[in-house]
Design a protein around this motif. Structure first.
Motif, PDB file in Angstrom:
ATOM      1  N   ILE A 448      14.826  81.828  32.299  1.00 36.97           N
ATOM      2  CA  ILE A 448      14.561  80.406  32.559  1.00 36.97           C
ATOM      3  C   ILE A 448      15.515  79.962  33.656  1.00 36.97           C
ATOM      4  CG2 ILE A 448      14.983  78.192  31.543  1.00 36.97           C
ATOM      5  CD1 ILE A 448      14.379  79.356  28.885  1.00 36.97           C
ATOM      6  N   LYS A 452      13.636  78.220  37.264  1.00 30.61           N
ATOM      7  CA  LYS A 452      14.066  76.701  37.520  1.00 30.61           C
ATOM      8  C   LYS A 452      14.357  76.787  39.071  1.00 30.61           C
ATOM      9  CE  LYS A 452      15.415  74.812  32.905  1.00 30.61           C
ATOM     10  NZ  LYS A 452      16.433  74.333  32.291  1.00 30.61           N
ATOM     11  N   TRP A 470      10.787  71.011  30.514  1.00 33.68           N
ATOM     12  CA  TRP A 470      11.106  72.619  29.351  1.00 33.68           C
ATOM     13  C   TRP A 470      11.197  72.115  27.883  1.00 33.68           C
ATOM     14  CZ3 TRP A 470      11.209  77.546  31.826  1.00 33.68           C
ATOM     15  CH2 TRP A 470      11.127  77.282  33.039  1.00 33.68           C
ATOM     16  N   CYS A 472      12.262  73.712  24.637  1.00 31.42           N
ATOM     17  CA  CYS A 472      12.470  75.193  23.902  1.00 31.42           C
ATOM     18  C   CYS A 472      13.041  74.997  22.633  1.00 31.42           C
ATOM     19  CB  CYS A 472      13.493  75.930  24.835  1.00 31.42           C
ATOM     20  SG  CYS A 472      12.913  76.292  26.496  1.00 31.42           S
TER      21      CYS A 472
END
Length: 589
Positions: A448, A452, A470, A472
């Motif tokens: 991740i 990014k 995002w 999560c």
């Protein structure tokens, strides 16, 4: 070994029994319902015809009352004279002449018909006298041997009514023992010209009716009986002692065929109603007698099936015993081959199936095992090579070194860090992540993080043309995933979602966890994909198609399938003008 022998015996038994049992079963199962259906239809029709015939004949017998009643109606004055004669103390010569004429009315049918036991004519009078066909004229009720008919008349008497009563008459002739006669008394009222009531009592001998019923063709055990409106059995061909519950069931059963339990025996009952006398005609046949032929056929079928099983079992036993020695030697060779033990020598002569199988096993088993190992090893190497090839496309070493040089050159020219340096830093991080990770799987947290970095590069490039959110679940960062699988999914949304889009592109990366899987979705509200093109993309993802674009969906899909299996590739859903959803399902373990 016993389990193998048992299994082989069952197979032999099945092969022997199926050809024997199927014809027997088909023949029995087809013949039994066919016979049952035809028999049921035939019996139903024959019994209804029989009951109709019995009803017609019995009603014809009791219709004798109608002729007597018509005679009385035609001779109304004479029966008023009869009423006067019943009241007189003594009769004169004219009275006897009139009495003889009236008595002829009841004597004629009593003499002409054997089923008529006697006929009484009663007109209410103070002396309790009546006219009977059994004597020479008027008799006194107090001195007559049969008086039970009068008791029933007193209970039931009314105008315009016909009713029946089953009775027993005791005759006591001189110098002869008393004789009991079972009769059915049919009562009918009539009205004299002066309005007084009179009654005709027709006594029918039930012995004649029983003889008539027994003379008809019937099935074995079949019983015919007739009940009146009070559910009293008037006559029958065989004595049957019915309980009140059995009578209730018979009376309430529909007119069509029905199965009832009579005297603890299942019977088929047919019923017919007589509107004229309100009688019920019944025909009952024991089910065991009625369906004797189907039962016999069932027993024959069961016996044949049983004998077939015995014969098949014995044949299968000897066949298994004869062949199992060969099978045992083959199994022994297979077990030795699996354990790597020395195999027996090849048969010198191939003379039967057993020696042929052993020859093939010994000559081919080791070669096949070796080829299987080579094939497995080659498949593993091919899979590793293919995975390495896809990964190598993402590891350009020279770019990383070049970017470092460019970064310092920009700073030296501009005298300070700027937007270009940020882009170079993000790109360098991505390349370093690709170069430094030795394993194929990385922690999702790092995946991740470096994805990014890619998003930040694209934000500088496209300014405010898109946003990325995002979402999560807590704790998902600890799981391992395929390296650099998220970047191509976001790149797909940017390249295809923003094309011709007049609004800001919104991208959401959603990562949810379940008991066994990570569900990763990249959702955008871009231009979407048409149905035909979407079908083409899905077809290529399912095939061995490879894209020249090293960061494209096809290569990413291939890497996911090589790592997790064929079922864990990329799934795409899209609608033109609405957006696209790319899903990946990753096993946690």
């Amino acid at each position: 070994m016993d389990s193998h022998k048992r299994s082989f015996y069952i197979k032999n038994l099945t092969k022997l029994l199926i050809p024997m049992l199927i014809p027997i079963f088909i023949l029995g199962s087809a013949a039994i319902p066919l016979i049952h259906f035809n028999l049921k239809e035939k019996i139903n029709q024959e019994n209804l015809n029989l009951l109709n015939q019995i009803q017609m004949n019995v009603e014809m017998i009791f219709d004798e009352l109608n002729s007597i009643n018509l005679t009385i109606a035609a001779s109304a004055v004479e029966f008023i004279d009869l009423q006067n004669m019943l009241e007189k103390e003594w009769l004169d010569q004219k009275d006897y002449v009139k009495l003889a004429s009236i008595k002829n009315t009841i004597d004629s049918p009593a003499i002409a018909h054997p089923y008529v036991d006697s006929i009484y004519i009663y007109i209410e009078n103070d002396k309790n006298r009546f006219l009977t066909s059994t004597t020479g004229g008027v008799v006194d009720l107090n001195t007559f041997e049969d008086t039970s008919w009068y008791e029933s008349l007193i209970k039931e008497k009314s105008s315009d009514k016909v009713w029946t009563k089953k009775r027993t008459i005791v005759r006591k002739p001189e110098n002869f023992p008393a004789k009991k006669i079972e009769v059915i008394s049919v009562y009918r009222s009539f009205t004299l010209a002066n309005g007084d009531l009179g009654y005709i009592v027709l006594n029918v001998n039930t012995t004649y009716l029983k003889d008539y019923l027994n003379s008809l063709y019937k099935m074995p055990g079949q019983n015919i009986l007739v009940m009146d409106m009070t559910n009293q059995v008037l006559f029958e061909n065989h004595p049957v002692h019915l309980t009140s519950s059995e009578i209730e069931k018979m009376v309430t059963t529909p007119n069509e065929i029905d199965t009832l339990k009579i005297q603890n025996e299942a019977s088929i009952v047919f019923k017919l109603e007589s509107e004229k006398y309100s009688w019920l005609f019944f025909s009952s046949i024991p089910r065991s007698s009625l369906y004797k032929l189907p039962y016999q056929l069932i027993m024959v079928t069961i016996i044949l099936l049983f004998l077939s099983i015995i014969v098949g079992g014995i044949s299968a036993y000897f066949l298994t015993k004869r062949n199992f020695a060969d099978i045992r030697s083959i199994i022994t060779i297979l077990n030795k081959a699996e354990k790597g033990e020395p195999l027996p020598h090849l048969p010198t002569v191939v003379k039967d199936v057993h020696s042929f199988i052993i020859h093939k096993i010994v000559t081919n088993f080791m070669e096949q095992s070796y080829m299987k190992v080579l094939l497995s090893e080659r498949k593993y190497k091919l899979q590793a090579l293919e995975l390495s090839m896809h990964q190598s496309q993402l590891n350009p070493h020279f770019l990383f070194n070049t970017l470092e040089t460019i970064n310092w050159k920009v700073i030296s020219l501009t005298k300070r860090p700027n937007e270009i340096n940020d882009m170079i830093d993000h790109l360098a991080n991505i390349l370093r992540f690709s170069l430094d990770a030795n394993d194929d799987l990385v922690v999702l947290k790092d995946e991740i993080k470096h994805t990014k970095s890619y998003v930040e590069i694209q934000k500088i490039r496209h300014k405010d043309q898109f946003t990325c959110v995002w979402e999560c679940d807590e704790g998902v960062e600890k799981y391992y995933v395929v390296k650099l699988f998220l970047q191509p999914l976001i790149e797909n949304s940017l390249e295809h979602g923003m094309a011709g889009l007049e609004r800001t592109l919104s991208i959401k990366v959603r990562i949810k966890s379940s008991a066994s899987f990570l569900n990763v979705s990249v959702i955008d509200n871009g231009t979407g994909i048409g149905a035909e093109k979407l079908l083409d993309i899905r077809s290529k993802l399912e095939s061995a198609y490879s894209s020249s674009d090293h960061i494209g969906l096809y290569n990413t899909n291939k890497r996911l399938q090589l790592t997790y299996g064929e079922k864990h590739g990329i799934t795409i859903r899209s609608k033109l003008g609405w957006g696209t959803i790319v899903d990946v399902k990753i096993p946690i373990n």
